[in-house]
Structure formats: structure tokens, C-alpha cells
Design an enzyme around this catalytic site. Sequence first.
Site, PDB file in Angstrom:
ATOM      1  N   HIS A  84       0.822  -1.210   0.000  1.00 31.88           N
ATOM      2  CA  HIS A  84       0.000   0.000   0.000  1.00 31.88           C
ATOM      3  C   HIS A  84       0.853   1.255   0.000  1.00 31.88           C
ATOM      4  O   HIS A  84       0.396   2.330  -0.342  1.00 31.88           O
ATOM      5  CB  HIS A  84      -0.907   0.039   1.227  1.00 31.88           C
ATOM      6  CG  HIS A  84      -1.783  -1.161   1.353  1.00 31.88           C
ATOM      7  ND1 HIS A  84      -2.698  -1.510   0.395  1.00 31.88           N
ATOM      8  CD2 HIS A  84      -1.869  -2.114   2.305  1.00 31.88           C
ATOM      9  CE1 HIS A  84      -3.323  -2.618   0.757  1.00 31.88           C
ATOM     10  NE2 HIS A  84      -2.831  -3.006   1.906  1.00 31.88           N
ATOM     11  N   HIS A 112       5.874   7.154   5.995  1.00 37.22           N
ATOM     12  CA  HIS A 112       5.549   6.504   4.720  1.00 37.22           C
ATOM     13  C   HIS A 112       5.032   7.560   3.755  1.00 37.22           C
ATOM     14  O   HIS A 112       4.891   8.732   4.129  1.00 37.22           O
ATOM     15  CB  HIS A 112       4.504   5.403   4.948  1.00 37.22           C
ATOM     16  CG  HIS A 112       3.224   5.937   5.489  1.00 37.22           C
ATOM     17  ND1 HIS A 112       2.918   5.953   6.824  1.00 37.22           N
ATOM     18  CD2 HIS A 112       2.172   6.536   4.870  1.00 37.22           C
ATOM     19  CE1 HIS A 112       1.736   6.511   7.001  1.00 37.22           C
ATOM     20  NE2 HIS A 112       1.257   6.879   5.827  1.00 37.22           N
ATOM     21  N   HIS A 114       2.510   8.774   0.192  1.00 37.30           N
ATOM     22  CA  HIS A 114       1.361   8.614  -0.716  1.00 37.30           C
ATOM     23  C   HIS A 114       1.710   9.338  -2.004  1.00 37.30           C
ATOM     24  O   HIS A 114       2.286  10.423  -1.960  1.00 37.30           O
ATOM     25  CB  HIS A 114       0.104   9.215  -0.079  1.00 37.30           C
ATOM     26  CG  HIS A 114      -0.261   8.563   1.225  1.00 37.30           C
ATOM     27  ND1 HIS A 114      -1.107   7.489   1.305  1.00 37.30           N
ATOM     28  CD2 HIS A 114       0.139   8.825   2.490  1.00 37.30           C
ATOM     29  CE1 HIS A 114      -1.234   7.116   2.569  1.00 37.30           C
ATOM     30  NE2 HIS A 114      -0.493   7.911   3.322  1.00 37.30           N
ATOM     31  N   HIS A 137       3.945  11.050   5.595  1.00 41.83           N
ATOM     32  CA  HIS A 137       3.312  10.988   6.919  1.00 41.83           C
ATOM     33  C   HIS A 137       4.284  10.427   7.943  1.00 41.83           C
ATOM     34  O   HIS A 137       4.738   9.285   7.799  1.00 41.83           O
ATOM     35  CB  HIS A 137       2.067  10.083   6.864  1.00 41.83           C
ATOM     36  CG  HIS A 137       0.932  10.688   6.126  1.00 41.83           C
ATOM     37  ND1 HIS A 137      -0.104   9.952   5.587  1.00 41.83           N
ATOM     38  CD2 HIS A 137       0.660  11.988   5.831  1.00 41.83           C
ATOM     39  CE1 HIS A 137      -0.959  10.767   4.999  1.00 41.83           C
ATOM     40  NE2 HIS A 137      -0.522  12.005   5.125  1.00 41.83           N
ATOM     41  N   THR A 221      -5.777   7.102   7.460  1.00 45.72           N
ATOM     42  CA  THR A 221      -6.324   7.213   6.102  1.00 45.72           C
ATOM     43  C   THR A 221      -6.361   5.866   5.397  1.00 45.72           C
ATOM     44  O   THR A 221      -6.640   5.794   4.203  1.00 45.72           O
ATOM     45  CB  THR A 221      -5.516   8.216   5.250  1.00 45.72           C
ATOM     46  OG1 THR A 221      -4.187   7.704   5.081  1.00 45.72           O
ATOM     47  CG2 THR A 221      -5.451   9.578   5.907  1.00 45.72           C
ATOM     48  N   THR A 222      -6.051   4.798   6.145  1.00 45.01           N
ATOM     49  CA  THR A 222      -6.175   3.439   5.608  1.00 45.01           C
ATOM     50  C   THR A 222      -7.044   2.639   6.585  1.00 45.01           C
ATOM     51  O   THR A 222      -7.147   3.008   7.754  1.00 45.01           O
ATOM     52  CB  THR A 222      -4.800   2.764   5.499  1.00 45.01           C
ATOM     53  OG1 THR A 222      -4.157   2.806   6.771  1.00 45.01           O
ATOM     54  CG2 THR A 222      -3.918   3.443   4.464  1.00 45.01           C
TER      55      THR A 222
HETATM   56 ZN   LIG Z   1      -0.383   7.917   5.339  1.00 46.23          ZN
END
Ligand SMILES: [Zn+2]
Length: 584
Positions: A84, A112, A114, A137, A221-222
Amino acid sequence: MYFLRLMLWLTLVALVKSNDWCYTDCNHTPELWVHLEGSHCGEDHQSPIDIVTSIVTTDPNLNNFTFVNFSSRQTIKSITYNGHSVQCDIEENEAEVWGGGLSGQYSVKQFHFHWGTETLPGSEHTFNDHRYPMEMHIVTAKTDVPESEILDKEDGLAVLGFFINATEDINMSEPWLMLTSYLANITDVNSKVELNHNISIGDLIGQVDFSKFYRYMGSLTTPDCNQAVVWTLFHEPIQVHKGLLQRFPKETKLSNNYRPVQPLNGRHITASPATPLPPGHLWCYDDQCDFPPSLWSELPHSHCSGENQSPIDIDTQSVLEDKYLSSFKFTHFDNKRAIKSITNKGHTVECILEHDLVEVSGGGLEHVYSTLQFHFHWGTESTNSVGSEHTVDSKRYPMELHIVNKRKDLTLDKAVQTPHGLAVLGFFIEPPQSTKSAYNSVPAETAAHTSSPASKMDAWKTLTLYLSAIRNISSEVEFTDEISIDDLLGNVNRESYFRYSGSLTTPMCNEAVVWTVFKESVTVDHHLMFRTVVLVGGGWGGIAQGPCFAVAMCYVVEGRVQWGCLELGWVWRLHCVDMSSSAF
Ligand SMILES: [Zn+2]
Ligand SMILES: *[C@@H]1O[C@H](CO)[C@@H](O)[C@H](O)[C@H]1NC(C)=O
Ligand SMILES: *[C@@H]1O[C@H](CO)[C@@H](O)[C@H](O)[C@H]1NC(C)=O
Ligand SMILES: *[C@@H]1O[C@H](CO)[C@@H](O)[C@H](O)[C@H]1NC(C)=O
Ligand SMILES: *[C@@H]1O[C@H](CO)[C@@H](O)[C@H](O)[C@H]1NC(C)=O
Ligand SMILES: *[C@@H]1O[C@H](CO)[C@@H](O)[C@H](O)[C@H]1NC(C)=O
Ligand SMILES: *[C@@H]1O[C@H](CO)[C@@H](O)[C@H](O)[C@H]1NC(C)=O
Ligand SMILES: *[C@@H]1O[C@H](CO)[C@@H](O)[C@H](O)[C@H]1NC(C)=O
Ligand SMILES: [Zn+2]
């Protein structure tokens, strides 16, 4: 053996879970995350969001952060691709953060990324609808909360979000060159590579000014989207060469790993004092700001120049009778605990009701509506001033009460975008002695009334006593007295009313309102009417925020001003406005 089986089981669960959702091309894309087992993704304080700077207010409590070991090159342990995102794990208990308005000390766990595609942007948060190429993030957990309880606390996690901007700068940033060179080694899902201790967290963040940031309460957000995150979004993006950013989608073969923005649902976004809030988003009722009513239509996302705007003058000669306009059903209007708090919104005084308690239906409305709040419009400090928004045959009343209701089956965000998503009940307010000649010429009205009935004056006295507690703009106090909406309305006739389709009467003027304007006015003693006093000498110097002469709200009891209006108050720029509605 048992232990081994448990381990295996946990791993399997983790695998099934993580394979069970995705961003594109699988059964559980973001809009279906709500259906995942144990999911919080359908709750109402979700992340990411659009940072709309026009509704951001400055919060003086958002002081500078303290970062511990962000410049240490020993903290980043490993880099992994988990299917992800690309994630870097941090050594246990080495890097920390506090300050920045956080409620305690937080320990950095991982960071991590995005991203979008090689050509399209993919930050999770957006900034005034602008999506940056990437977002980083840094996930931290509160140190004094046991790990098992972190996700149960609304501030169990603090995530530091950084927008990443793509530059053409030929000088590629060395730390990012190093970091992205590892991507080629982690292309298999769950492959992991140790880092050579060449990079610090600070090296990656670069020149970002840490004193400029936005704050709101939200979620992961996941999946499972737990609402356990204090979000910080830094105003300045990290600048990275675009060729390095393109390595993320290219090497991982994963693209667009961002969740769409979620509705705010009444949450507030605040900003640290150093954050520049752009001018040109201020609206007011007079000409003391960038956007007086004549320019409301030029506000971003404004509907104020639409065809079906409110308020209107109700020309009784052209009103048609509609036999479908039946009696209303008012649920819990008699509940004496329904008013939760009272707040000074800068533009009005608003009474906020308990969630999902009071309802309105009938009255020709096609849905059940839940009542959110009621607020007032009024004139100036002069004794005979008038300040209702609607007029009837050009007659303006001293005050107007708006009871705002939202379709029960819609979220507020959806309701303001839906015709008749909102229903507002408008009541004129006037002192007992005034005449009502305008009403009596209404052709649709059969039963002519004689004198206006009295509302319960004690309820109004109680309500107005709260005004002194909310002198400061944005202040809100809990409502502890027992008065109901019925108490305030008294025995005003609720059967005779006008109906039309219109809009909110304040920016962004969404044409989502089915209006009911009651013919008979609520009578309130003259000395309990709201008054506005506008002070001269106000500071409107283009400063982002600071002490200025507030437009003080005063009310007059028995001919005397009950509290000093000449106050030098701390005012948030967004609200530093005149509250007089006489411009309408
Ligand atoms: Zn994130
Ligand atoms: C900072 O990192 C060093 C090792 O890199 C560690 O010994 C030290 O405890 C860390 N400081 C804090 C406050 O965690
Ligand atoms: C992002 O980078 C572009 C150049 O690639 C630049 O024009 C723009 O000003 C940058 N935006 C911010 C907010 O730094
Ligand atoms: C690139 O970086 C070097 C060393 O930091 C500097 O001397 C040079 O001026 C930079 N070039 C550009 C175009 O910014
Ligand atoms: C990454 O992969 C390349 C070739 O596949 C290899 O030479 C290199 O040592 C690897 N680097 C790390 C840090 O594992
Ligand atoms: C990282 O550091 C190691 C030694 O700690 C060194 O051998 C390696 O060349 C460095 N890598 C980069 C990309 O600077
Ligand atoms: C906060 O940080 C900014 C920028 O780093 C600095 O200019 C300012 O003086 C700091 N404020 C305080 C109170 O330390
Ligand atoms: C209004 O704000 C001032 C300055 O922040 C504060 O001292 C005062 O107590 C506030 N008054 C009320 C009624 O909240
Ligand atoms: Zn209103």
C-alpha cells in the site's frame, strides 16, 4: 505450539486484512472500505480532508514543536514496501516530538508516502483543492498511553503530514536520492531492506518552516480508519526533484495510493499563529472587509450570485395559496435540555442543539429534518432599528429567528449541495406594541388575527443573559438553563406561513434551502432585543491576527448597556467583522 499457532493465525489475519482493501482494482476500493469488518471508515471525523484556508482560524495555542533526534542518522531502521505504501521504520523510542499544541509527548514509529502516477499528483490532503505530487506521513504514538489503547483515544496518534512538491531543480536533493535508490530493492510486497544510516528524518524534510502548520482531529487514512489521530499539516511543502518522485510509482508499480478527501462534518481546522492565512476570504455585512455583500459572489465556491437567493421581500399580493402546506410536526421542541450551547459566531449568535434530538416534518416538507441550531439576525444599537432578513410587503421587523434543519438522511456536506437539503424556519421578532398591518392584507390568510400572543418572556430573559458570557467572537458556553424552543416561540401561530425555495443567507449562499417564513411574529419585550454596537477606530490593517477593536456585541437591558462595549479584544482575523445586518 499454541504460541506458534497463534502467531500463524495473526499473520494470516494480517495478510487477509491487508489484501482485502486497495486503492484501485480490487473488491474494496476506498468507497467500500466502510464494509470491511471492524471498519471505522464510515464514521464522521475521517481523514484526509481539503484544507480550505477560508475557514481556517488561527489558534494561539499552536506553539512551536520540539523534535528529538530528527537530525540523528541512527534513527531510520529499515525501508519496506507493504503493498500500500513505502514505509521506513524508526528505531524504538529514539525520535520524539512534543509541543505544537499536542497534548503530550509522542514517539516516532514510522514514516511513509502517498503518491499518484508518474504524471498525476497523489497527496492525500489537498490545499484549497490543490493536490500536491506526494505526501509524507510521520506517524507518532503518545508515549504515556499503553499500545493496546492507542487507537481508542482521539489523540492516541499524532501524524505529521508534509506535502511534497516536484521541482525541476537540477541540484537533486542528496537524502532523497539515497532514499529513492532503495526502491529498486523492495519491489516485492513485504520485502524489507536495512538502511545504511546515511539519512536523518530532518535531512528528508529539508527547509520546511515548522512554525507554520494546520491542525485538525481525524483518522488513519487506511483501514480501519480509526479516529485516533491529531493531524498536523505543514504549510510549506518539501521540495524534491520530480525525477526522484517518479521513482515511487515506477519502481513499486503501485499508483494513486491516496484516499479521497472526506467531509469535515463540522470539525474545525486551525492554524499556528505564524501560518499566513490569505486575505480575500473575509466577508461581512458592511464595507469594513474584503468581501461586503456586493462581492460575496466572488468568494471561492460561492453561490451568492445564483438565481434563487435569500432573503426576499414577500409580496403578499403575489402569494399563492397551496393546500399541500399542512401543519408541521415539531418533535422535541418542548425538550428543555435540547439547547446544548450558545456561541458567538462573529456574524450571529447561535444556539447549538443536542445531536439528533429535535426534528421537524410535515408542513409540506418532503422529508424528515433534524434541527441543528437556531440563530438571530438583528439591527443596530438604535432603539427603533430593524434587522430582519426577510421583509413582508417591504416591512422589515426588528429581529428574525432562523431555526436551521438538515435532511435527516443526509450528511451536512451533502445537504448543502442538495436542493431542499436544508429547511429553515424563519420567525420575525418584534415588541408587543407594534402594529401588524402588513400581515392583515395577506389574501391567502383566512383567519385574520387581532393581537399578537405573548411568548414566555422568562425564556428570552434567560437566553439573553448568556450574551455577556460570549462577548468574545468564537466563544462558546454550555447552556445550563432549562428552556425549550417552544418556550421561546410562545404561542405564536405556526399554521400560517409562507413557503419558497431559496438559499443560505450567508456565504457561500448555497441554494439548498426550503424556506418557511411564519406570518405571525414572536413577541419579545423591547428591552430584550439584541443590539449591535459598532466601534469606530477599529484596526483593519491587513495583519493576519492580533488585538484589534472588536465589533462588540452589546445588548441593552432596561435601557442600560449591560457590559462594556469598548473592549480591546483578541480577534481572529476571519471573524473581525461588523455584525450589523442593516446592509440587507
Ligand atoms: Zn499515510
Ligand atoms: C537520540 O538517539 C540516540 C542514539 O541515536 C539515543 O541514544 C538517545 O537516547 C536518543 N534520544 C532520545 C531523547 O530518545
Ligand atoms: C512547487 O514547485 C513549482 C515548480 O515546480 C513552483 O512553481 C511552486 O511555486 C512550488 N510550490 C510551492 C508551494 O512551493
Ligand atoms: C547546486 O549546488 C551547488 C552546491 O550546493 C551550488 O554551488 C550550485 O550553485 C547549485 N546550482 C544551482 C543551479 O542551484
Ligand atoms: C539493491 O539491489 C542491488 C542489485 O539488485 C544490489 O547490488 C544492492 O546491493 C542492493 N542494495 C541493498 C541495500 O540491498
Ligand atoms: C552510506 O553509508 C555507508 C557507510 O555507513 C557507505 O558505505 C555508503 O556508501 C553510504 N551510501 C551513500 C549512498 O552515501
Ligand atoms: C518558532 O519558530 C520560528 C521559526 O523556526 C521562530 O522564528 C520563532 O521565533 C519560534 N517561536 C518561539 C516562541 O520560539
Ligand atoms: C475575552 O478574551 C479576553 C482576551 O483573550 C479574555 O481575557 C477574556 O476573559 C475573554 N472574555 C470572555 C467573556 O470570554
Ligand atoms: Zn440566518
